[in-house]
Enzyme design. Structure first.
Site, PDB file in Angstrom:
ATOM      1  N   GLY A 130     -28.235  34.081 -23.356  1.00 57.17           N
ATOM      2  CA  GLY A 130     -27.303  33.510 -24.329  1.00 57.17           C
ATOM      3  C   GLY A 130     -25.872  33.661 -23.855  1.00 57.17           C
ATOM      4  O   GLY A 130     -25.228  34.682 -24.110  1.00 57.17           O
ATOM      5  N   SER A 132     -23.436  30.310 -22.936  1.00 59.95           N
ATOM      6  CA  SER A 132     -22.619  29.198 -23.434  1.00 59.95           C
ATOM      7  C   SER A 132     -22.681  29.053 -24.948  1.00 59.95           C
ATOM      8  O   SER A 132     -23.701  29.336 -25.573  1.00 59.95           O
ATOM      9  CB  SER A 132     -23.109  27.887 -22.810  1.00 59.95           C
ATOM     10  OG  SER A 132     -22.861  27.876 -21.442  1.00 59.95           O
ATOM     11  N   GLU A 247     -28.199  35.863 -10.179  1.00 53.49           N
ATOM     12  CA  GLU A 247     -28.470  34.537 -10.711  1.00 53.49           C
ATOM     13  C   GLU A 247     -28.046  33.435  -9.747  1.00 53.49           C
ATOM     14  O   GLU A 247     -28.568  32.330  -9.791  1.00 53.49           O
ATOM     15  CB  GLU A 247     -27.718  34.396 -12.034  1.00 53.49           C
ATOM     16  CG  GLU A 247     -28.074  33.167 -12.819  1.00 53.49           C
ATOM     17  CD  GLU A 247     -27.302  33.087 -14.134  1.00 53.49           C
ATOM     18  OE1 GLU A 247     -26.989  34.141 -14.716  1.00 53.49           O
ATOM     19  OE2 GLU A 247     -27.012  31.965 -14.562  1.00 53.49           O
TER      20      GLU A 247
END
Lengths: 378, 243
Positions: A130, A132, A247
């Protein structure tokens, strides 16, 4: 000036055996749809994730105590690149295995680790991220979703958007504002939010191909226990950005269109003209280079070093590569995008989804801004 | 970096920096020989340095970084492969890859320093997003060329490196196009003068791109080989090279 210290990678001796194990799971799973092999890390298949878990191919680097297999980072790298190159549907567990599991192991309390980490390693618990919000895209530090202390615990209110896999995930790692009135990067914290908590609603967003991969997620007075806070209150920004190295540098950042290069080689045949031959050669050279760059970040992270600048470089080059493949194939090979042949189908699909490659995980412009800062320009 | 390579770099770097683009074979060769560099790849029994290809990469890259004139890479390669042979062509392609990697890093440094110094509209050029984005692209290309050079050197030390040299030279060649374009754009008119040092790097980079296999040559070679092996061997072949 060296922004990326290249290194000779010490590939694990076990690589060949690990690849065989991955190929075995894939063979048991059966043939993959040729179009869905493209960009396969956004394709959830919970049953396939469970099979990987059974084969000890998830949570590979984590402690045995928490269901992991204590393998090295490069051993894990070998497994994930093999899965992606095959176009395996790894979307369900991808985020949990890549970053949420490591984050919980690092910051979670004992109960949280016991509850989630072994389940992730079994391929039974999936995560979403979570970050944006409607008014916080590239400007992530402007997030407004808040968690307020209430009694022993917390109450969450607000909204996240573009949340990949929220509809299959069992929990979200959310970045929210815990200090009322705080500005920008200050006053933010990370929470582990079980998706079945009352007050959460997930609304699909259908993408331009008609697929449902991302979502809006609403929080309305969502009550969380005290231990839902991950890490330190107020350190959310630093924790979330540290996670971005994991990421941004993985092989998924350059392999999303690999299946199309393979199809190009397949149709080229022995009588390929010079333009197809040169295109195949150029794309092969870039794949080889990006593989070394991506693995070299994995090696650096494994030593506990900061590789955030290198990771952004890999992401920028890798995204440009996987985005260029459909464009270059489309330019070079005559085809009907509505045609029934695999090359046309995969090209048509990738032309449509490839704009997202330089948006997800940080836009090209944000990524290049980070590289510029690394160069000492900002 | 290994101790040998660190030692090599500490030895070669100051000399190369001093000689730079003005180095002259007739005048300066003796000093290069004094360091034993031309014998880098010969075994110690043969009176050489006993270096491997990753050691050679260190020397080639520094020669490129300092836009060195004398034909040191040629001399080093000539000790292990005879002129005109396929092996010689490949090894020189590797040498040029490493020189390109070094020269790109040097041109990137010049460009970043210039962007931080030069003021227009009341602030350094490097504060403008358009300039930042260009230089970031350059940094990515320089990084790719350097990683490709390391990958090729490592493959040479393992044995057959035909694929890796082809891929690395091709990747470095492509980086030359982006790197020289951005370096000159960021420098503006001063970079276009004989007085300013940028052209010693960029003109060599253009030369090195076409030496020992231009882009179309190596992409044709690689394309032919991957198409002959077929789609189903592409990935297994790629990873088998490092497994």
């Amino acid at each position: 000036m060296q922004t990326f210290e290249p290194e000779a990678i010490d590939w694990p001796d076990t690589a060949g055996a690990l690849r065989d194990r991955v190929r075995g799971v894939l063979a048991d799973h059966g043939p993959l749809d040729p179009v869905l092999r493209a960009n396969s890390w956004t394709k959830p298949d919970p049953e396939f994730s469970r099979r990987l878990g059974e084969a000890d191919l998830l949570g590979m680097t984590w402690p045995r105590e928490y269901g992991g297999h204590e393998a090295s980072q490069l051993e894990r790298y070998v497994v994930i690149e093999e899965l992606l190159a095959a176009g395996a549907p790894v979307g369900a567990h991808w985020i949990a295995d890549r970053q949420s599991g490591p984050l919980i192991l690092r910051y979670g309390d004992e109960a949280m680790k016991r509850r989630w980490v072994p389940a992730i390693a079994r391929g039974e618990a999936f995560a979403c991220i979570g970050l944006s919000e409607p008014s916080s895209g590239s400007d992530l530090a402007s997030v407004r979703t808040s968690a307020r202390r209430e009694g022993e615990g917390w109450v969450l209110n607000g909204q996240k958007v573009w949340t990949t896999g929220a509809h299959v995930a069992h929990f979200m790692i959310a970045l929210v504002r815990t200090e009322p009135g705080s500005e920008r990067q200050r006053g933010l914290s990370q929470f582990l939010v079980p998706m079945d908590t009352p007050g959460i609603s997930v609304k699909p967003i259908i993408d331009l191909t008609g697929a449902h991969e991302f979502n809006e997620v609403f929080f309305e007075n969502v009550g969380l226990s005290p231990d839902a806070l991950l890490g330190t209150e107020g350190d959310g920004w630093a924790q979330a950005t540290a996670e971005l190295s994991l990421e941004r540098s993985g092989p998924e950042r350059y392999l999303s269109s690999m299946v199309l290069l393979l199809e190009l080689i397949r149709v080229a045949g022995d009588d390929a003209g010079p333009s197809v031959r040169e295109l195949a050669g150029r794309l092969a050279a870039e794949a080889w280079t990006l593989r070394l760059m991506s693995a070299s970040v994995a090696a650096k992270l494994a030593r506990g070093e900061d590789a955030s600048l290198e990771a952004t470089i890999v992401k920028d080059l890798g995204n440009s590569y996987e985005q260029a493949i459909p464009e270059l194939v489309h330019r070079t090979v005559a085809m009907d995008l509505d045609g029934p042949d695999v090359l046309s189908m995969v090209t048509a699909y990738l032309l449509q989804v490839s704009p997202s490659f330089s948006l997800r995980g940080g836009t090209r412009e944000i990524i290049r801004g980070i590289i510029a800062r690394g160069l000492g320009l900002r | 970096m290994s101790d040998t390579r660190r030692m090599l770099a500490e030895m070669a770097d100051p000399l190369f920096a001093e000689l730079g683009f003005e180095a002259d074979d007739a005048r300066d060769w003796a000093r290069v020989e004094d360091l034993g560099l031309p014998l880098l790849l010969l075994s110690e029994e043969d009176g050489g340095f006993g270096g491997n290809w990753q050691d050679a990469l260190t020397v080639f890259r520094l020669a490129g970084y300092h836009a060195l004139g004398p034909s040191l890479p040629e001399a080093i390669v000539a000790k292990v492969a005879s002129q005109g042979s396929d092996a010689h062509f490949q090894l020189m392609a590797f040498a040029r890859t490493a020189q390109i990697a070094g020269a790109l890093d040097a041109a990137l440094r010049l460009s970043v320093d210039y962007a931080n110094e030069r003021q227009q509209f009341g602030r350094p050029l490097g504060k403008f997003q358009a300039v930042q984005q260009s230089l970031a692209t350059f940094a990515c290309e320089a990084a790719a060329a350097n990683c490709a050079a390391v990958g090729a050197a490592q493959a040479l030390d393992r044995g057959d490196a035909a694929f890796e040299i082809a891929a690395a030279k091709l990747r470095a060649n492509q980086a030359v196009g982006v790197g020289t374009r951005v370096a000159h754009q960021v420098h503006g008119a001063i970079g276009f003068t004989q007085e300013y040092s940028l052209h010693h790097l960029t003109r060599r980079l253009w030369q090195w791109r076409s030496d020992f296999g231009h882009d179309a040559y190596w992409s044709g070679v690689l394309g032919k080989s991957v198409i002959e092996r077929g789609a189903d061997n592409f990935w297994p072949d790629l990873v088998a090279r490092t497994d």
